[in-house]
Design an enzyme around this catalytic site. Structure first.
Site, PDB file in Angstrom:
ATOM      1  N   ASP A  33       0.766  -1.348  -0.141  1.00  0.00           N
ATOM      2  CA  ASP A  33      -0.052   0.075   0.057  1.00  0.00           C
ATOM      3  C   ASP A  33       0.803   1.214  -0.031  1.00  0.00           C
ATOM      4  OD1 ASP A  33      -2.030   1.822   0.082  1.00  0.00           O
ATOM      5  OD2 ASP A  33      -2.746   1.013   2.196  1.00  0.00           O
ATOM      6  N   ASP A 127      -2.768   2.310  -6.174  1.00  0.00           N
ATOM      7  CA  ASP A 127      -1.550   2.339  -5.206  1.00  0.00           C
ATOM      8  C   ASP A 127      -1.623   1.336  -4.141  1.00  0.00           C
ATOM      9  OD1 ASP A 127      -4.384   3.109  -3.856  1.00  0.00           O
ATOM     10  OD2 ASP A 127      -3.543   4.586  -2.678  1.00  0.00           O
ATOM     11  N   GLU A 128      -2.462   0.305  -4.452  1.00  0.00           N
ATOM     12  CA  GLU A 128      -2.353  -1.010  -3.580  1.00  0.00           C
ATOM     13  C   GLU A 128      -2.316  -2.430  -4.553  1.00  0.00           C
ATOM     14  OE1 GLU A 128      -5.209  -1.543  -0.746  1.00  0.00           O
ATOM     15  OE2 GLU A 128      -6.706  -0.009  -1.338  1.00  0.00           O
TER      16      GLU A 128
END
Length: 379
Positions: A33, A127-128
């Site tokens: 993350d 983003d993850e």
């Protein structure tokens, strides 16, 4: 290295089939993350923003925070918060317009780093992502070492920091990545799984949102230990299809695989208006550009869908949706617009002003017959 490592068997099910589960290799899952991703990219690219409270989003009266730097979070600023609320909490907050093309480019850099270690990558957003490194391309036995290498490589190549969680299933890996944020690494080995879960508030569990948390609290369920004390029958009666999921995660058990072929389920857009809308003609005029935006994205991606969903948020923040499915994929913008406008018309006359309208297309399918990877939006 932050966190702990250890061995042992995963919190095993006590029902039939536990023997088969025990025979399978212990999975090694990493959840990566990125830390305050959008805001961190802006601070990286503009030194004047470093160390200052930054919000990515619109500063206008109807604006919404898309992301907040950790400096801003100290004041209580959070993503999805109205900009006026954010400014009230942090008068020194600096708003920056989002640059999604830049974020996508950085995300692709990160995805390339992941692919050096495993092809089994399930992106959740820009983003993850989850990574299954049980069998990895570098033959590294330790998932913790892989997570350390990935975090270091992300820092070198992008100048950004990432937090990582390592465990034997997706649920615990996700919890672990939140445990040492920002710029942290935490490991939950099999011997720690059930104990780690029982000490946490249920509101921290991935998959349990505010509404479900409130319902659980009303039922006397506040921690993982409280959740584990409930029978499968009780949880199924109160939470339907989600009941079995809650039953097993309370025991540290999650058998969902990391899906490398994960596809986007829907494609949509929405707009918050500067002034509330009260009549259909004004709504229709504002709705056209939203329809165009979604259809253009479908054209670029070469995808079509069957289900149109219209989202309406009122001035009092009450939200409703209306949906309709076509018998086959919608192939023309005209058909898409007709269905969307018919759904929009069904909410009029409006009892109060409308502040936001959105439309999305789901039940997606590839119309270009290209490889699955080309449809993947995210990393």
């Amino acid at each position: 290295m932050r966190g702990q490592t250890g061995g042992g068997q995963c919190g095993a099910r006590c029902d039939a089939g536990a023997g088969a589960a025990a025979a399978a290799p212990q999975r090694k899952i990493i959840h990566i993350d990125m830390d305050a991703f959008y805001a961190s990219v802006e601070q990286r690219d503009d030194p004047a923003l470093r160390g200052k409270p930054v919000a990515v989003g619109g500063a206008r009266a109807r604006g919404v925070v898309a992301a907040a730097s950790y400096e801003a979070r100290k004041f209580g600023v959070r993503s999805a918060m109205p900009s006026v609320t954010a400014l009230r909490k942090c008068p020194e907050l600096i708003f920056v317009k989002p640059r999604f093309e830049v974020y996508k480019q950085v995300s692709l850099q990160i995805r390339t780093i992941f692919s050096d270690y495993t092809p089994i990558i399930e992106p959740l957003s820009l983003d993850e992502a989850y990574l299954d490194v049980t069998e990895n391309l570098k033959g590294i036995e330790s998932a913790t070492r892989i997570a350390e290498e990935i975090r270091a490589e992300i820092r070198v190549q992008t100048g950004l920091t990432a937090s990582a969680g390592v465990s034997y299933n997706k649920f615990l890996a996700k919890l672990a990545s939140d445990f040492r944020k920002p710029d942290g690494l935490y490991v939950i080995p099999p011997r720690m799984g059930a104990a780690f879960v029982e000490a946490l508030d249920v509101g921290r569990f991935h998959g349990i949102g505010p509404a479900t948390t409130a319902k659980m609290n009303r039922l006397g369920i506040r921690t993982g230990l409280d959740l584990r004390a409930q029978s499968l029958q009780f949880l199924s009666a109160h939470f339907g299809k989600s009941g079995p999921y809650y039953y097993w995660i309370a025991r540290g058990v999650d058998e969902r695989p990391v899906r490398a072929d994960r596809r986007r389920k829907s494609l949509g857009a929405e707009t918050t208006f500067a002034e509330d809308i009260f009549d259909f003609e004004t709504a229709r005029a504002g709705f056209g550009p939203i329809i165009d935006k979604v259809w253009s994205a479908c054209e670029r991606a070469g995808i079509r869908g069957r289900t149109v969903t219209v989202k309406v948020k009122y001035a009092d923040f009450r939200q409703i949706t209306r949906a309709r499915s076509a018998p086959a994929a919608i192939l023309a913008r005209r058909q898409f617009a007709e269905i969307a406008l018919a759904l929009l018309g069904s909410v009029f006359p409006a009892r109060t002003g409308i502040r936001l309208l959105g439309v999305s297309l789901s039940s997606l399918e590839d119309r270009r017959q290209e490889p699955e990877g080309q449809l993947q939006l995210g990393f």
